[in-house]
Structures are given as C-alpha cells and as structure tokens.
Design a protein around this motif. Structure first.
Motif, PDB file in Angstrom:
ATOM      1  N   LEU A   1      64.963   5.481  11.402  1.00  0.00           N
ATOM      2  CA  LEU A   1      63.623   5.126  11.845  1.00  0.00           C
ATOM      3  C   LEU A   1      62.774   6.394  11.960  1.00  0.00           C
ATOM      4  CD1 LEU A   1      64.704   2.576  14.590  1.00  0.00           C
ATOM      5  CD2 LEU A   1      63.958   2.069  12.270  1.00  0.00           C
ATOM      6  N   ALA A   2      61.462   6.233  11.857  1.00  0.00           N
ATOM      7  CA  ALA A   2      60.579   7.398  11.698  1.00  0.00           C
ATOM      8  C   ALA A   2      59.856   7.834  12.963  1.00  0.00           C
ATOM      9  CB  ALA A   2      59.550   7.109  10.597  1.00  0.00           C
ATOM     10  N   HIS A   3      60.350   7.453  14.146  1.00  0.00           N
ATOM     11  CA  HIS A   3      59.717   7.923  15.378  1.00  0.00           C
ATOM     12  C   HIS A   3      59.716   9.449  15.425  1.00  0.00           C
ATOM     13  CE1 HIS A   3      61.137   3.816  16.462  1.00  0.00           C
ATOM     14  NE2 HIS A   3      59.962   3.772  17.064  1.00  0.00           N
ATOM     15  N   HIS A   4      58.601  10.018  15.892  1.00  0.00           N
ATOM     16  CA  HIS A   4      58.476  11.475  15.932  1.00  0.00           C
ATOM     17  C   HIS A   4      58.178  11.956  17.358  1.00  0.00           C
ATOM     18  CE1 HIS A   4      54.201  10.566  15.961  1.00  0.00           C
ATOM     19  NE2 HIS A   4      54.323   9.952  14.801  1.00  0.00           N
ATOM     20  N   LEU A   5      57.942  13.256  17.486  1.00  0.00           N
ATOM     21  CA  LEU A   5      57.783  13.873  18.805  1.00  0.00           C
ATOM     22  C   LEU A   5      56.618  13.283  19.591  1.00  0.00           C
ATOM     23  CD1 LEU A   5      58.644  16.098  20.811  1.00  0.00           C
ATOM     24  CD2 LEU A   5      57.133  17.673  19.581  1.00  0.00           C
ATOM     25  N   ASP A   6      55.511  13.010  18.924  1.00  0.00           N
ATOM     26  CA  ASP A   6      54.357  12.443  19.632  1.00  0.00           C
ATOM     27  C   ASP A   6      54.649  11.023  20.112  1.00  0.00           C
ATOM     28  OD1 ASP A   6      51.614  14.283  18.922  1.00  0.00           O
ATOM     29  OD2 ASP A   6      53.388  14.585  17.682  1.00  0.00           O
ATOM     30  N   ASP A   7      55.442  10.278  19.351  1.00  0.00           N
ATOM     31  CA  ASP A   7      55.866   8.949  19.819  1.00  0.00           C
ATOM     32  C   ASP A   7      56.669   9.074  21.110  1.00  0.00           C
ATOM     33  OD1 ASP A   7      54.791   7.496  17.648  1.00  0.00           O
ATOM     34  OD2 ASP A   7      56.541   7.952  16.418  1.00  0.00           O
ATOM     35  N   GLN A   8      57.530  10.084  21.151  1.00  0.00           N
ATOM     36  CA  GLN A   8      58.355  10.300  22.340  1.00  0.00           C
ATOM     37  C   GLN A   8      57.476  10.640  23.548  1.00  0.00           C
ATOM     38  OE1 GLN A   8      61.050   9.501  23.779  1.00  0.00           O
ATOM     39  NE2 GLN A   8      62.605  10.935  23.008  1.00  0.00           N
ATOM     40  N   ALA A   9      56.500  11.517  23.344  1.00  0.00           N
ATOM     41  CA  ALA A   9      55.601  11.913  24.436  1.00  0.00           C
ATOM     42  C   ALA A   9      54.808  10.708  24.944  1.00  0.00           C
ATOM     43  CB  ALA A   9      54.654  13.014  23.953  1.00  0.00           C
ATOM     44  N   GLU A  10      54.304   9.888  24.022  1.00  0.00           N
ATOM     45  CA  GLU A  10      53.542   8.696  24.415  1.00  0.00           C
ATOM     46  C   GLU A  10      54.418   7.715  25.189  1.00  0.00           C
ATOM     47  OE1 GLU A  10      52.246   7.307  20.648  1.00  0.00           O
ATOM     48  OE2 GLU A  10      51.069   9.121  20.252  1.00  0.00           O
ATOM     49  N   THR A  11      55.655   7.561  24.739  1.00  0.00           N
ATOM     50  CA  THR A  11      56.576   6.648  25.418  1.00  0.00           C
ATOM     51  C   THR A  11      56.866   7.124  26.834  1.00  0.00           C
ATOM     52  OG1 THR A  11      57.619   6.003  23.333  1.00  0.00           O
ATOM     53  CG2 THR A  11      58.905   5.654  25.344  1.00  0.00           C
ATOM     54  N   LEU A  12      57.098   8.419  26.977  1.00  0.00           N
ATOM     55  CA  LEU A  12      57.398   8.977  28.294  1.00  0.00           C
ATOM     56  C   LEU A  12      56.215   8.789  29.245  1.00  0.00           C
ATOM     57  CD1 LEU A  12      59.948  10.531  29.322  1.00  0.00           C
ATOM     58  CD2 LEU A  12      58.573  12.593  29.207  1.00  0.00           C
ATOM     59  N   MET A  13      55.013   9.083  28.759  1.00  0.00           N
ATOM     60  CA  MET A  13      53.815   8.936  29.584  1.00  0.00           C
ATOM     61  C   MET A  13      53.586   7.468  29.948  1.00  0.00           C
ATOM     62  SD  MET A  13      51.328  10.476  31.108  1.00  0.00           S
ATOM     63  CE  MET A  13      51.282  12.116  30.355  1.00  0.00           C
ATOM     64  N   HIS A  14      53.771   6.588  28.988  1.00  0.00           N
ATOM     65  CA  HIS A  14      53.587   5.159  29.223  1.00  0.00           C
ATOM     66  C   HIS A  14      54.567   4.655  30.273  1.00  0.00           C
ATOM     67  CE1 HIS A  14      53.576   0.799  27.503  1.00  0.00           C
ATOM     68  NE2 HIS A  14      52.627   0.953  28.405  1.00  0.00           N
ATOM     69  N   ASN A  15      55.832   5.043  30.127  1.00  0.00           N
ATOM     70  CA  ASN A  15      56.851   4.597  31.081  1.00  0.00           C
ATOM     71  C   ASN A  15      56.626   5.182  32.472  1.00  0.00           C
ATOM     72  OD1 ASN A  15      58.042   3.078  29.109  1.00  0.00           O
ATOM     73  ND2 ASN A  15      59.715   4.490  28.698  1.00  0.00           N
ATOM     74  N   LEU A  16      56.147   6.416  32.539  1.00  0.00           N
ATOM     75  CA  LEU A  16      55.834   7.036  33.826  1.00  0.00           C
ATOM     76  C   LEU A  16      54.746   6.242  34.546  1.00  0.00           C
ATOM     77  CD1 LEU A  16      56.078   9.422  35.838  1.00  0.00           C
ATOM     78  CD2 LEU A  16      54.358  10.615  34.472  1.00  0.00           C
ATOM     79  N   LEU A  17      53.707   5.849  33.813  1.00  0.00           N
ATOM     80  CA  LEU A  17      52.603   5.112  34.417  1.00  0.00           C
ATOM     81  C   LEU A  17      53.001   3.692  34.810  1.00  0.00           C
ATOM     82  CD1 LEU A  17      49.740   6.333  32.048  1.00  0.00           C
ATOM     83  CD2 LEU A  17      50.134   7.010  34.427  1.00  0.00           C
ATOM     84  N   ARG A  18      54.084   3.199  34.205  1.00  0.00           N
ATOM     85  CA  ARG A  18      54.596   1.867  34.569  1.00  0.00           C
ATOM     86  C   ARG A  18      55.578   1.952  35.734  1.00  0.00           C
ATOM     87  NH1 ARG A  18      57.464  -0.013  29.449  1.00  0.00           N
ATOM     88  NH2 ARG A  18      57.947  -1.834  30.717  1.00  0.00           N
ATOM     89  N   GLY A  19      55.870   3.171  36.200  1.00  0.00           N
ATOM     90  CA  GLY A  19      56.793   3.335  37.309  1.00  0.00           C
ATOM     91  C   GLY A  19      58.242   3.177  36.912  1.00  0.00           C
TER      92      GLY A  19
END
Length: 228
Positions: free
Chosen positions: A71-89
C-alpha cells in the motif's frame, strides 16, 4: 517473485471510470497482471461514506490469493492520522498510527514525504490521478492536511517527520501493552468465549488492557474507554 496490481473502483467519484482506465493503462505499460474490482458503497452507511469504502476495499484485499499487499501510505499520511487520532482522544493504539507491517499488508513508503514522492514522480515523468474529494475540507483529515499541518509547519518545518517518529514510539508502547495482555491472559486462549475469571483478579487498568487486546486481536473495534 511476481508482481501484479489491483484497483478497487468505489464508483463514488464522477471520475471513477477514468481512474480505472488509468490504472489499467499503467499496468499495460509495466507489463504486469492487473485486475479491477468494482464495489458498491452504501451512501447511507452509519459509519460514513469514507469508512464504508475503506471496509469494502480491505475486504477485497483480504480475498486476494497473494503473499503480500503493498500500500502507498506515506509520511504525511502518518502525520495526518496521528493528528486526527489525537484530536479524537485516541489511546496508545490510535496514536501508534498506521503500521508499516500488519498481517499481509506492507507500507514501504511510510517514512517518505509526499513532497519527495511528488519530486520523484515529476523527475521520472510519471502520471497520476487526483481525487477531487481530497480538497473538501468538510472532511476532518482534509482540514488537517490543508490547514492545520501547514500552519504548524510554519513554526515546526519538520512536523511530519516528528509526528512520524512519535507514532513509532507509541507503536513500541502498544507492543509492550500487548505483551502485558498476553502475560495476564496466562494459559487462557485470546478468543471468545473468554472466562471472566481470567480478568476478575486483575487491577482495573490491566483488566481494561487485556479486554482491549482481546477485542482487537479478534478483528473487532474496541469500545470507548467509558464503555470498556
């Protein structure tokens, strides 16, 4: 080793058929076997359109008679996921972000930035399709991608790399929690039905950790902390 490609057509975008044609053309140019699978995404799904599409996509991948799916997930996808999950608690599991290896899924580009991938694509005259829905900032991930992270990057230019590094630390912590859950389970198999007696003697925090691991390891979505 043989390489093949697959495209899952969700039939959501008006450009879906053009994307299918592009993928088939690229496969012909590379002389690799290719298949297109068309799925029907429920527009009124309680999970939401994006989550429903993802579930169907991975269900398609799961049926493939292959050793690995790249799969082609990259570093920016990882950063967005981390930020999104942080904001969801989210807890440690959510903050571990996207795994580089899980089951038969590999993500070899996870430490490479979007900018670097775009530079490579331009240098080698590669062609690609843009999903117009990625510009719609009504979706939380798009808002994080186009507004939140660029604003943070003005002060912290390496924000994507730093968030990627943080996800690796959380992933290490998650593996330790999983190890602890297996220790607490003892000789009891991590499957259902699971005896209450194996949980009742544990402290609440360790009981919660064991329950969460039991649920996740059986491919189910864990409940929120209050329900757990």
């Amino acid at each position: 080793v043989s390489l093949s490609s697959i495209h899952v057509n969700h039939d959501i975008s008006p450009n879906a058929d053009a994307w299918t044609a592009h993928c088939e053309q690229q496969a012909r140019l590379l002389a690799i076997e290719h298949m297109t699978v068309k799925v029907k995404v429920a527009r009124d799904s309680q999970e939401g359109l994006e989550a429903s599409a993802r579930e169907l996509r991975y269900a398609t991948f799961a049926r493939l008679p292959v050793d690995w799916v790249l799969l082609a997930h990259h570093l920016d996808d990882q950063a967005e996921t981390l930020m999104h999950n942080l904001l969801r608690g989210s807890g440690v599991l959510g903050m571990a972000g996207i795994p580089s290896v899980r089951s038969k899924y590999l993500r070899p580009l996870l430490k490479i930035s979007r900018a670097r991938l775009l530079d490579y694509a331009k240098q080698h005259s590669l062609t690609w399709c843009e999903d117009e829905s990625n510009q719609d900032q009504r979706h939380a991930r798009n808002y994080i991608r186009h507004t939140v992270l660029p604003l943070i990057a003005q002060r912290y230019p390496a924000v994507a790399a730093q968030l990627g590094a943080a996800s690796e630390h959380f992933a290490d912590a998650q593996r330790l929690l999983e190890d602890l859950a297996r220790v607490d389970a003892g000789q009891t198999p991590l499957s259902f039905p699971f005896p209450v007696s194996a949980i009742a003697t544990l402290t609440p925090i360790r009981a919660g950790n064991l329950l969460r691991h039991l649920i996740v390891s059986n491919s189910m979505q864990p409940p929120n902390q209050a329900r757990l």
